[in-house]
Motif scaffolding. Structure first.
Motif, PDB file in Angstrom:
ATOM      1  N   ARG A 249       0.835  -1.202   0.000  1.00  0.00           N
ATOM      2  CA  ARG A 249       0.000   0.000   0.000  1.00  0.00           C
ATOM      3  C   ARG A 249       0.871   1.254   0.000  1.00  0.00           C
ATOM      4  N   ASP A 253       0.669   4.115  -2.851  1.00  0.00           N
ATOM      5  CA  ASP A 253       0.584   5.544  -2.556  1.00  0.00           C
ATOM      6  C   ASP A 253       1.703   6.313  -3.255  1.00  0.00           C
ATOM      7  N   ASP A 256       0.840   6.597  -6.894  1.00  0.00           N
ATOM      8  CA  ASP A 256      -0.248   7.552  -7.108  1.00  0.00           C
ATOM      9  C   ASP A 256       0.262   8.998  -7.075  1.00  0.00           C
ATOM     10  N   ARG A 257       1.256   9.259  -6.240  1.00  0.00           N
ATOM     11  CA  ARG A 257       1.755  10.628  -6.093  1.00  0.00           C
ATOM     12  C   ARG A 257       2.842  10.976  -7.093  1.00  0.00           C
TER      13      ARG A 257
END
Length: 329
Positions: A249, A253, A256-257
């Motif tokens: 996870r 993240d 995603d960034r």
């Protein structure tokens, strides 16, 4: 791309992905990271029961697992002969007749992982196969040798022909919350690796909490890690499903960034084919199919391959064979 070039690049890490360049340390992001331990453990506990595949589907998942194995020997009694046998097994992980029957001729493991002294032997034994050599480094497994020697060890392993370097972080930086020190250390290791790809071993069993695991994962990725890896295999607690969930996870993240994909490697304690399938199913659910390729996912294992080969023979014949029929060499 000609066939010869393709053969030599197929198994190299992150060939089709832009390499994670890292970023400036963002302490606000790091300190905001939390981990709900009870929720993580509940989610992980449901996986083995809910994700069961059978027959041809099970065989396909096990073949996928083979392609993602870093076939490993990290013992004080390693010899040239043992490493050569391991490399032969990496080239031919399952009997030819079985692979032909399964429609997967030419299948190999993802890499071979050894100590520095065995790099040259492994490189010679794998020449022409396209299988990369990974080397553990930086004072593995404790990571407590002088810093300049840890950096020099990386440089020597790259010079000897290692394509991938598995480094160990200083656990004390995590336990004391010194994220700048961890970032600077990881950044130096990444620089020393040059073109070789770096896997950051967190030794999660020694980090104290899942929150520390999540924050250490993020800091290592910010510093440019190509992979984050659970364990050295020498700790009392190695790869677990709750730790895996937290780490992947963090990878999600970070992607995603930043838009950069970082690989994941669970290591230590994964010795059964059914466990490998559970890990792969978790990766598929949390990160998606792209992470089910050896450039973004590896198992650090030695005995796992033997059990997978035994299960595949049962799939083809309906009979279980003795474990000694599927030795590493």
């Amino acid at each position: 791309m000609d066939n010869q070039t393709a053969e030599h690049t197929t198994h190299l890490p992150l060939v089709t992905e832009p390499r994670n360049p890292g970023m400036a340390l963002n302490l606000d992001w790091v300190r905001a990271v939390q981990a709900n331990t009870s929720a993580v453990e509940r989610r992980a506990a449901t996986l083995p029961g809910r994700r069961s595949v059978k027959k041809d589907y099970q065989a396909a998942w096990m073949l996928k697992a083979i392609s993602c194995i870093d076939l490993t020997t990290l013992s004080g009694d390693d010899t040239v002969g043992r490493v050569r046998r391991l490399c032969a097994k990496a080239r031919q992980p399952v009997r030819t007749d079985m692979l032909d029957a399964l429609g997967m001729p030419g299948l190999t493991t993802g890499a071979v992982c050894v100590y520095h002294d065995m790099i040259t032997t492994a490189v010679d034994a794998l020449r022409g196969s396209g299988i990369p050599v990974a080397a553990v480094s930086t004072g593995f497994p404790a990571g407590l040798s002088p810093f300049h020697l840890r950096v020099a060890e990386i440089e020597e392993s790259v010079k000897a022909g290692a394509h991938e370097i598995d480094i160990v972080i200083s656990r004390r930086h995590v336990l004391t919350g010194d994220w700048q020190a961890l970032y600077d250390e990881m950044r130096a290791f990444r620089h020393a690796c040059g073109d070789a790809h770096v896997k950051a071993i967190l030794a999660t069993g020694e980090l104290g909490s899942l929150r520390n695991v999540a924050r250490a994962s993020l800091v290592c990725m910010m510093a440019g890690a190509d992979f984050i890896k659970t364990s050295t295999g020498k700790e009392s607690v190695n790869a677990t499903l709750p730790v895996t969930l937290v780490m992947i996870r963090a990878i999600r993240d970070y992607f995603d960034r930043t838009g950069y994909r970082v690989g994941y490697k669970p290591a230590g304690g994964i010795s059964k084919a059914k466990d490998a399938v559970v890990y792969l199913s978790l990766i598929k659910e949390e990160l998606g199919d792209r992470w089910l390729q050896p450039d973004l996912f590896r198992f650090g294992a030695s005995s796992l391959l033997g059990d997978i080969e035994r299960q595949l023979e049962h799939h083809l014949t309906g009979h279980y064979s003795a474990g000694y029929r599927h030795a590493m060499g």
